[in-house]
Design an enzyme around this catalytic site. Structure first.
Site, PDB file in Angstrom:
ATOM      1  N   LEU A  70     -12.960  -1.484   6.944  1.00 45.99           N
ATOM      2  CA  LEU A  70     -14.347  -1.159   7.299  1.00 45.99           C
ATOM      3  C   LEU A  70     -14.448   0.273   7.810  1.00 45.99           C
ATOM      4  O   LEU A  70     -15.392   0.609   8.516  1.00 45.99           O
ATOM      5  CB  LEU A  70     -14.875  -2.138   8.353  1.00 45.99           C
ATOM      6  CG  LEU A  70     -15.163  -3.568   7.877  1.00 45.99           C
ATOM      7  CD1 LEU A  70     -15.681  -4.423   9.027  1.00 45.99           C
ATOM      8  CD2 LEU A  70     -16.177  -3.578   6.735  1.00 45.99           C
ATOM      9  N   ARG A 124       0.849  -1.198   0.000  1.00 43.01           N
ATOM     10  CA  ARG A 124       0.000   0.000   0.000  1.00 43.01           C
ATOM     11  C   ARG A 124       0.878   1.238   0.000  1.00 43.01           C
ATOM     12  O   ARG A 124       1.919   1.259   0.661  1.00 43.01           O
ATOM     13  CB  ARG A 124      -0.852   0.056   1.291  1.00 43.01           C
ATOM     14  CG  ARG A 124      -1.944  -0.953   1.377  1.00 43.01           C
ATOM     15  CD  ARG A 124      -2.402  -1.113   2.807  1.00 43.01           C
ATOM     16  NE  ARG A 124      -1.291  -1.563   3.648  1.00 43.01           N
ATOM     17  CZ  ARG A 124      -1.327  -1.639   4.976  1.00 43.01           C
ATOM     18  NH1 ARG A 124      -2.397  -1.265   5.627  1.00 43.01           N
ATOM     19  NH2 ARG A 124      -0.278  -2.074   5.654  1.00 43.01           N
ATOM     20  N   CYS A 169      -5.018   2.522  -7.473  1.00 42.52           N
ATOM     21  CA  CYS A 169      -5.262   1.073  -7.593  1.00 42.52           C
ATOM     22  C   CYS A 169      -6.731   0.680  -7.576  1.00 42.52           C
ATOM     23  O   CYS A 169      -7.226   0.106  -8.545  1.00 42.52           O
ATOM     24  CB  CYS A 169      -4.505   0.346  -6.490  1.00 42.52           C
ATOM     25  SG  CYS A 169      -2.758   0.747  -6.508  1.00 42.52           S
TER      26      CYS A 169
HETATM   27  C1  UGA Z   1      -4.214  -0.829  -2.449  1.00 42.23           C
HETATM   28  C2  UGA Z   1      -4.180  -2.187  -1.724  1.00 42.23           C
HETATM   29  O1  UGA Z   1      -4.547  -2.005  -0.372  1.00 42.23           O
HETATM   30  C3  UGA Z   1      -2.790  -2.816  -1.810  1.00 42.23           C
HETATM   31  O2  UGA Z   1      -2.810  -4.093  -1.214  1.00 42.23           O
HETATM   32  C4  UGA Z   1      -2.393  -2.940  -3.273  1.00 42.23           C
HETATM   33  O3  UGA Z   1      -1.089  -3.467  -3.422  1.00 42.23           O
HETATM   34  C5  UGA Z   1      -2.430  -1.571  -3.913  1.00 42.23           C
HETATM   35  O4  UGA Z   1      -3.768  -1.031  -3.786  1.00 42.23           O
HETATM   36  C6  UGA Z   1      -2.062  -1.747  -5.360  1.00 42.23           C
HETATM   37  O5  UGA Z   1      -2.810  -2.407  -6.084  1.00 42.23           O
HETATM   38  O6  UGA Z   1      -0.970  -1.336  -5.764  1.00 42.23           O
HETATM   39  P1  UGA Z   1      -3.441   1.657  -1.873  1.00 42.23           P
HETATM   40  O7  UGA Z   1      -4.167   2.049  -3.111  1.00 42.23           O
HETATM   41  O8  UGA Z   1      -2.076   2.159  -1.653  1.00 42.23           O
HETATM   42  O9  UGA Z   1      -3.361   0.045  -1.760  1.00 42.23           O
HETATM   43  O10 UGA Z   1      -4.318   2.183  -0.646  1.00 42.23           O
HETATM   44  P2  UGA Z   1      -5.264   1.617   0.505  1.00 42.23           P
HETATM   45  O11 UGA Z   1      -4.608   1.857   1.794  1.00 42.23           O
HETATM   46  O12 UGA Z   1      -5.721   0.237   0.240  1.00 42.23           O
HETATM   47  O13 UGA Z   1      -6.503   2.622   0.394  1.00 42.23           O
HETATM   48  C7  UGA Z   1      -7.246   2.771  -0.810  1.00 42.23           C
HETATM   49  C8  UGA Z   1      -8.394   3.737  -0.602  1.00 42.23           C
HETATM   50  O14 UGA Z   1      -9.383   3.172   0.249  1.00 42.23           O
HETATM   51  C9  UGA Z   1      -7.996   5.062   0.067  1.00 42.23           C
HETATM   52  O15 UGA Z   1      -8.720   6.125  -0.538  1.00 42.23           O
HETATM   53  C10 UGA Z   1      -8.428   4.894   1.513  1.00 42.23           C
HETATM   54  O16 UGA Z   1      -8.715   6.104   2.167  1.00 42.23           O
HETATM   55  C11 UGA Z   1      -9.690   4.060   1.321  1.00 42.23           C
HETATM   56  N1  UGA Z   1     -10.043   3.255   2.512  1.00 42.23           N
HETATM   57  C12 UGA Z   1      -9.237   2.258   2.939  1.00 42.23           C
HETATM   58  C13 UGA Z   1     -11.241   3.525   3.188  1.00 42.23           C
HETATM   59  O17 UGA Z   1     -12.005   4.451   2.813  1.00 42.23           O
HETATM   60  N2  UGA Z   1     -11.580   2.750   4.255  1.00 42.23           N
HETATM   61  C14 UGA Z   1     -10.784   1.743   4.702  1.00 42.23           C
HETATM   62  O18 UGA Z   1     -11.169   1.082   5.698  1.00 42.23           O
HETATM   63  C15 UGA Z   1      -9.585   1.483   4.031  1.00 42.23           C
END
Ligand code: UGA
Length: 460
Positions: A258, A159, A268
């Protein structure tokens, strides 16, 4: 099979640079290749093009001190001196149809094809649609029928914001191969992780490619689901934090992903949900759930604009609004598909005067946001505004004394504050999926108490 593993990583974006630096940290000789000469020159001066915790130290240590990490634009020389080539170039969304754009991956494979003079492993780290490994294999064979190589799929699950830590402590490693030789070389590369009991999952190429998409789309589904449940909480008086906690305690569901928010963004989830939807449609098996997730998340970003407008008494015309956070999440400077962009633009369209601040993402945001005031720190951002909208959950946004800046309304899309505390401070506070205490009445109460004459009247 190989006496010593020597790695080339093609592409110095998020995945490429982090993987290259981490492989060198694990002790391998690594050459990172990129066509962008300016970027390579900056990397040679340990200037890191992205904000990512721990990455600069890793590059410094392995490039400057241990000299296991090298940077170059010379693909030919890099391929000649390695036996394992990781491809980690960009696979963006094709704007016209939402499909995955494989141009960069195909170009990399074509260039590598002409350079293969002895057996090498070609490992796909970029997120690519199912069947890409096989497709690239045939491209390479066409260009160089004598090439001796194996194709491997080895998706990355790091991430942004915790990329180095995620690479170094993975939940699992997925390896898709077609030959025992490829399998055994990959096992060797990741031996250090299997020694630490990290599960190594061996599959065929296609399953490995699909695991990456299915995992990202499932996580995106969890977020879209919890966001919709948060909307329902707001109408029913339920509290999303309790609801999510109650769900997450069920081990079959799990507590992660969640957290309700302004809709998922980044490079991503938006790209991969669209990519899987279009690939599945092409295959004649529409994925109704993932399609609904895409629609739900797009709608959510627009809903957040409306939520601010409602919080401001149904109009933001000429209202001074500060948006805190532009990155799609904290600890990154990445603004790709960030909800903040939709929110800022939506509020501007409705006539608001915007001031914005983000600790890291402002340089990137300056290329896409216009006619806003750019604050240079959070204090400056709060001065002179009446309304604050929190979009990104940066640490420095968690303890702000809004009333001392004259802020009357806070719309918090990350639930960073306690509604009761805000109420006690006399701030009209709107968060996500939680009860908004009877703020209007309560604000009147607070101003009554603050107003001496009324206080005396009450005492009498
Ligand atoms: C995501 C995946 O989590 C990684 O495992 C994957 O390797 C990566 O994509 C990729 O394909 O390269 P990333 O995009 O860096 O990682 O970010 P995340 O931390 O997963 O968050 C993504 C989005 O979801 C953000 O906007 C975050 O704020 C949101 N989010 C996340 C929520 O709204 N609620 C949550 O509980 C978790």
């Amino acid at each position: 099979m190989f006496h010593e593993i020597k790695i080339t990583v093609v592409g110095t974006g998020y995945v490429g640079l982090v993987s290259g630096a981490c492989f060198s940290e694990l002790g391998y000789d690594v050459i990172c290749v990129d066509k962008d000469e300016e970027k390579i020159n900056k990397l040679k001066s340990v200037e890191i093009p992205i904000y990512e915790a721990g990455l600069k130290d890793l590059v410094h240590s392995n490039f400057v001190i241990h000299k296991r990490l090298k940077f170059t634009t010379d693909l030919q020389a890099a391929v000649a001196s390695c036996n394992v080539i990781f491809i980690a170039v960009n696979t963006p969304t094709r704007l016209e149809d939402g499909r995955v754009d494989l141009t960069y991956v195909e170009n990399a494979a074509k260039e590598i094809a002409g350079l293969l003079n002895e057996y090498k492993l070609i490992v796909m780290k970029s997120t690519v649609s199912v069947g890409t490994g096989r497709h690239l294999k045939s491209i390479i064979k066409k260009i160089n029928p004598n090439a001796r190589f194996d194709m491997v799929s080895n998706p990355e699950f790091l991430r942004e914001g915790s990329a180095v830590a995620d690479f170094m402590s993975p939940d699992r490693i997925v390896i898709g191969t077609e030959t025992p030789a490829a399998k055994s070389i990959m096992d060797g590369i990741y031996q250090i992780f299997s020694d630490r009991n990290v599960p190594i999952l061996h599959t065929d190429l296609e399953s490995s490619e699909l695991i990456k998409y299915a995992a990202n789309c499932f996580l995106a589904t969890k977020i879209a689901f919890v966001n919709e449940i948060a909307n329902f909480c707001e109408k029913t008086g339920a509290d999303i934090e309790k609801v999510a906690e109650g769900m997450g305690l069920d081990k079959r569901i799990g507590a992660n992903y969640l957290l309700p928010g302004p809709g998922f963004g980044g490079s991503c989830f938006p790209k991969d949900t669209l990519g899987l939807v279009s690939a599945a449609r092409d295959a004649g098996v529409p994925l109704d759930i993932v399609e609904a997730v895409v629609a739900s998340n797009d709608k959510r970003k627009e809903q957040m604009v409306d939520k601010v407008i409602q919080a401001c008494g149904k109009t933001v015309l000429q209202r001074k609004i500060t948006v805190l956070g532009l990155a799609f999440k904290s600890n990154t400077d990445d603004i790709r598909d960030s909800s903040a962009l939709t929110i800022v633009k939506g509020l501007q369209e409705n006539g608001a005067e915007l001031c914005v601040y983000d600790p890291k993402a402002m340089p990137n945001a300056k290329a896409v946001l216009f006619n806003v005031k750019w604050a240079s720190n959070v204090i400056e951002a709060l001065q002179g505004s009446e309304i604050v909208v929190i979009v990104t959950e940066w640490e420095e946004f968690k303890n702000l004394d809004f009333p001392s800046f004259g802020i009357s309304t806070v719309v918090d899309f990350r639930n960073l504050y306690d509604p009761e505390d805000m109420l006690a401070m006399g701030v009209h506070y709107i968060s996500v999926g939680r009860k908004t205490p009877n703020t209007q009445n309560s604000i009147k109460e607070v101003s009554r108490i603050k107003d001496n004459s009324l206080l005396i009247e009450t005492q009498i």
